[in-house]
Write a protein that holds these residues in place. Structure first.
Motif, PDB file in Angstrom:
ATOM      1  N   VAL A 269       0.833  -1.213   0.000  1.00 39.67           N
ATOM      2  CA  VAL A 269       0.000   0.000   0.000  1.00 39.67           C
ATOM      3  C   VAL A 269       0.864   1.260   0.000  1.00 39.67           C
ATOM      4  O   VAL A 269       0.690   2.146  -0.843  1.00 39.67           O
ATOM      5  N   ASN A 270       1.809   1.334   0.947  1.00 42.69           N
ATOM      6  CA  ASN A 270       2.617   2.562   1.068  1.00 42.69           C
ATOM      7  C   ASN A 270       4.091   2.255   1.279  1.00 42.69           C
ATOM      8  O   ASN A 270       4.823   3.086   1.800  1.00 42.69           O
ATOM      9  N   ASP A 271       4.518   1.015   0.905  1.00 38.92           N
ATOM     10  CA  ASP A 271       5.872   0.590   1.294  1.00 38.92           C
ATOM     11  C   ASP A 271       6.834   0.377   0.125  1.00 38.92           C
ATOM     12  O   ASP A 271       7.864  -0.275   0.295  1.00 38.92           O
ATOM     13  N   SER A 272       6.543   0.932  -1.050  1.00 36.63           N
ATOM     14  CA  SER A 272       7.433   0.701  -2.202  1.00 36.63           C
ATOM     15  C   SER A 272       8.662   1.617  -2.141  1.00 36.63           C
ATOM     16  O   SER A 272       8.666   2.623  -1.420  1.00 36.63           O
ATOM     17  N   GLU A 273       9.669   1.254  -2.941  1.00 31.76           N
ATOM     18  CA  GLU A 273      10.880   2.083  -2.975  1.00 31.76           C
ATOM     19  C   GLU A 273      10.568   3.466  -3.540  1.00 31.76           C
ATOM     20  O   GLU A 273      11.106   4.477  -3.077  1.00 31.76           O
ATOM     21  N   GLU A 274       9.700   3.522  -4.539  1.00 28.47           N
ATOM     22  CA  GLU A 274       9.339   4.816  -5.119  1.00 28.47           C
ATOM     23  C   GLU A 274       8.661   5.696  -4.052  1.00 28.47           C
ATOM     24  O   GLU A 274       8.923   6.900  -3.944  1.00 28.47           O
ATOM     25  N   GLN A 275       7.812   5.059  -3.233  1.00 31.79           N
ATOM     26  CA  GLN A 275       7.141   5.837  -2.174  1.00 31.79           C
ATOM     27  C   GLN A 275       8.149   6.317  -1.123  1.00 31.79           C
ATOM     28  O   GLN A 275       8.014   7.412  -0.575  1.00 31.79           O
ATOM     29  N   ALA A 276       9.168   5.508  -0.879  1.00 34.36           N
ATOM     30  CA  ALA A 276      10.215   5.942   0.065  1.00 34.36           C
ATOM     31  C   ALA A 276      10.935   7.167  -0.485  1.00 34.36           C
ATOM     32  O   ALA A 276      11.207   8.126   0.241  1.00 34.36           O
ATOM     33  N   ARG A 277      11.216   7.151  -1.794  1.00 33.94           N
ATOM     34  CA  ARG A 277      11.909   8.303  -2.407  1.00 33.94           C
ATOM     35  C   ARG A 277      11.019   9.545  -2.375  1.00 33.94           C
ATOM     36  O   ARG A 277      11.485  10.658  -2.130  1.00 33.94           O
ATOM     37  N   GLU A 278       9.725   9.316  -2.608  1.00 33.43           N
ATOM     38  CA  GLU A 278       8.775  10.440  -2.581  1.00 33.43           C
ATOM     39  C   GLU A 278       8.731  11.049  -1.172  1.00 33.43           C
ATOM     40  O   GLU A 278       8.725  12.272  -1.000  1.00 33.43           O
ATOM     41  N   LEU A 279       8.739  10.166  -0.168  1.00 36.48           N
ATOM     42  CA  LEU A 279       8.728  10.628   1.220  1.00 36.48           C
ATOM     43  C   LEU A 279      10.017  11.397   1.535  1.00 36.48           C
ATOM     44  O   LEU A 279       9.991  12.449   2.186  1.00 36.48           O
ATOM     45  N   ALA A 280      11.126  10.858   1.057  1.00 36.77           N
ATOM     46  CA  ALA A 280      12.427  11.511   1.298  1.00 36.77           C
ATOM     47  C   ALA A 280      12.428  12.921   0.718  1.00 36.77           C
ATOM     48  O   ALA A 280      12.944  13.854   1.321  1.00 36.77           O
ATOM     49  N   ARG A 281      11.804  13.076  -0.467  1.00 32.65           N
ATOM     50  CA  ARG A 281      11.772  14.421  -1.075  1.00 32.65           C
ATOM     51  C   ARG A 281      10.984  15.405  -0.218  1.00 32.65           C
ATOM     52  O   ARG A 281      11.300  16.584  -0.145  1.00 32.65           O
ATOM     53  N   LEU A 282       9.950  14.898   0.465  1.00 28.77           N
ATOM     54  CA  LEU A 282       9.140  15.780   1.322  1.00 28.77           C
ATOM     55  C   LEU A 282       9.928  16.239   2.555  1.00 28.77           C
ATOM     56  O   LEU A 282       9.731  17.346   3.051  1.00 28.77           O
ATOM     57  N   LEU A 283      10.775  15.337   3.072  1.00 32.34           N
ATOM     58  CA  LEU A 283      11.335  15.586   4.409  1.00 32.34           C
ATOM     59  C   LEU A 283      12.828  15.920   4.442  1.00 32.34           C
ATOM     60  O   LEU A 283      13.331  16.377   5.475  1.00 32.34           O
ATOM     61  N   ALA A 284      13.518  15.695   3.341  1.00 35.03           N
ATOM     62  CA  ALA A 284      14.977  15.929   3.349  1.00 35.03           C
ATOM     63  C   ALA A 284      15.274  17.392   3.686  1.00 35.03           C
ATOM     64  O   ALA A 284      14.538  18.301   3.290  1.00 35.03           O
ATOM     65  N   ASN A 285      16.335  17.585   4.419  1.00 34.20           N
ATOM     66  CA  ASN A 285      16.778  18.946   4.803  1.00 34.20           C
ATOM     67  C   ASN A 285      15.756  19.706   5.629  1.00 34.20           C
ATOM     68  O   ASN A 285      15.717  20.943   5.608  1.00 34.20           O
ATOM     69  N   ARG A 286      14.915  18.989   6.296  1.00 32.39           N
ATOM     70  CA  ARG A 286      13.918  19.592   7.181  1.00 32.39           C
ATOM     71  C   ARG A 286      14.157  19.079   8.601  1.00 32.39           C
ATOM     72  O   ARG A 286      14.798  18.042   8.789  1.00 32.39           O
ATOM     73  N   PRO A 287      13.601  19.760   9.608  1.00 30.17           N
ATOM     74  CA  PRO A 287      13.741  19.226  10.974  1.00 30.17           C
ATOM     75  C   PRO A 287      12.792  18.046  11.181  1.00 30.17           C
ATOM     76  O   PRO A 287      11.772  18.145  11.865  1.00 30.17           O
ATOM     77  N   ALA A 288      13.151  16.923  10.546  1.00 31.27           N
ATOM     78  CA  ALA A 288      12.235  15.773  10.541  1.00 31.27           C
ATOM     79  C   ALA A 288      12.974  14.492  10.836  1.00 31.27           C
ATOM     80  O   ALA A 288      14.106  14.300  10.390  1.00 31.27           O
ATOM     81  N   LYS A 289      12.348  13.617  11.623  1.00 33.38           N
ATOM     82  CA  LYS A 289      12.832  12.239  11.672  1.00 33.38           C
ATOM     83  C   LYS A 289      11.636  11.322  11.455  1.00 33.38           C
ATOM     84  O   LYS A 289      10.490  11.754  11.613  1.00 33.38           O
ATOM     85  N   VAL A 290      11.911  10.095  11.072  1.00 30.53           N
ATOM     86  CA  VAL A 290      10.816   9.197  10.693  1.00 30.53           C
ATOM     87  C   VAL A 290      10.819   7.976  11.598  1.00 30.53           C
ATOM     88  O   VAL A 290      11.857   7.413  11.924  1.00 30.53           O
ATOM     89  N   ASN A 291       9.620   7.623  12.014  1.00 29.59           N
ATOM     90  CA  ASN A 291       9.405   6.437  12.817  1.00 29.59           C
ATOM     91  C   ASN A 291       8.579   5.460  11.993  1.00 29.59           C
ATOM     92  O   ASN A 291       7.388   5.715  11.749  1.00 29.59           O
TER      93      ASN A 291
END
Ligand code: SAH
Ligand code: SF4
Length: 364
Positions: A269-291
């Motif tokens: 549903v939300n666990d593909s590599e493309e979705q990971a890259r999309e998520l990374a684009r949203l959060l990179a260089n931001r005050p963010a960590k992922v759980n």
């Protein structure tokens, strides 16, 4: 009409001081009382011996410090404890204690059920009944502390609003409870050890930022609006760009190192590599960590947990983008105490499709 006695648990110090000054008393009585209640777990007025007899008598049947009633307690093999607490009218909420090396986290509920309707969440499936009061939220902490053995038992070092309910839909009570958790005369926790988790009620998040500076966790769960509209339906009202803008503002105003983004791993549903890259684009260089949270199953759920290699690959893509990413350990799942498994007992549900005001609960 006020009904007596009033349960004073969870009342912020400033309000308690008002109560005393309105009675013609000195405001420091509030601090004395809080030291009894939160410092020493003394809940009976007659035991608060440094308050004068006449003051105790005049408070006598007007106030109380009432704890929630335990319906059931379960202890998991891994040390997690879950309490089921009566919430009146046949309803029940749940509270979970998670011991870890060097810390003890209490996961508290903020509502009976939840109106946000996320399809992968047992609480969401139950629907919404009502908001908890600050007394009922702080009551969970007092009760757990007592049940864990008081000063001899494991300490509650962290409190997370990750039990049943959407805390920001019950902002007023949550802000009061947070006040008592942080107050030196309350539980004296540092603001980094109290975390409010939200599905993304943006106006209330901005309001929280005006009133508090506790740690923030946001249930993101999808890297684009099309998918998040399905997994976290409040996204239809407050899409990702609006939510993230509010997160960065909160982090700046509260001087937080980062906001935690929760991401439940749902197979296919939300666990593909493309979705990971999309998520990374949203959060990179931001005050963010992922759980990353492995999905926890519950009766009737339509989802499956992503396999460990898929979770590891997803995590690695985020790490490669410079985003601190941890996979949350599943705890207490043998007693249905893990994330998203809390169901309590929710009856007489209020139907609150998105768009209906009840879906957000009272703001003020
Ligand atoms: N309502 C708030 C806080 C409670 S839920 C919120 O949604 O943020 C705590 C976390 O558990 C949230 O990130 C939530 O999305 C997640 N969760 C819900 N159901 C889950 C499930 N079945 N498995 C794993 N995590 C789940
Ligand atoms: Fe409510 Fe959070 Fe569950 Fe969504 S994930 S239904 S907001 S408790």
């Amino acid at each position: 009409m006020t009904t007596y006695p009033i349960n004073l648990l969870g009342m912020p110090r400033a309000d308690l001081e008002h109560l005393f000054t309105d009675m013609g008393q000195r405001s420091f009585r509030a601090r004395q009382m809080m030291q009894w209640v939160y410092g020493r777990s003394v809940l009976r007025l007659e035991d608060m011996t440094d308050l004068s007899k006449s003051l105790r008598d005049s408070l006598g049947d007007r106030i109380e410090f009432a704890l929630p009633v335990v319906q059931d307690r379960q202890d998991a093999a891994d040390g997690v404890t879950k309490w089921r607490l009566a919430a009146g009218g046949g309803q029940a909420i749940e509270t979970v204690f998670i011991p870890e090396e060097g810390r003890g986290t209490l996961c508290v509920s903020s509502q009976v059920g939840c109106a946000m309707d996320c399809p992968f969440c047992a609480t969401g499936r139950q629907g919404f009944n009502r908001n908890l009061s600050a007394a009922e939220i702080i009551g969970q902490v007092m009760l757990a502390r007592r049940e864990l053995g008081g000063i001899d038992g494991p300490r509650i070092t962290n409190v997370v609003f990750m039990g049943m309910g959407e805390p920001l839909a019950n902002l007023r009570a949550v802000v009061k409870a947070v006040d008592v958790l942080l107050d030196d005369f309350g539980f004296g926790l540092s603001r980094r050890r109290v975390t409010v988790s939200t599905s993304g009620l943006v106006p209330q998040l901005r309001k929280l930022g005006e009133e508090s500076n506790v740690a923030l966790a946001v249930s993101l769960h999808a890297p684009n609006d099309a998918l998040r509209d399905v997994l976290v339906p409040i996204n239809r009202r407050h899409p990702i760009a609006e939510l993230l803008a509010a997160c960065w503002d909160y982090a700046r105003a509260a001087n937080l190192q980062d906001v935690t983004f929760e991401y439940v791993m749902l197979a296919g549903v939300n666990d593909s590599e493309e979705q990971a890259r999309e998520l990374a684009r949203l959060l990179a260089n931001r005050p963010a960590k992922v759980n990353l949270i492995p999905f926890n199953d519950f009766p009737g759920s339509a989802y499956r947990r992503s396999s460990p290699p898929v979770v590891d690959r997803f995590r690695q893509i985020l790490l490669d983008a410079g985003i601190i990413t941890v996979t949350r350990k599943t705890r207490g799942d043998d007693i249905a105490a893990a994330c998203g498994q809390l169901a309590g007992q929710v009856s007489n549900r209020v139907l609150s499709p998105l768009g209906d005001k009840t879906a957000q609960g009272p703001l003020q």
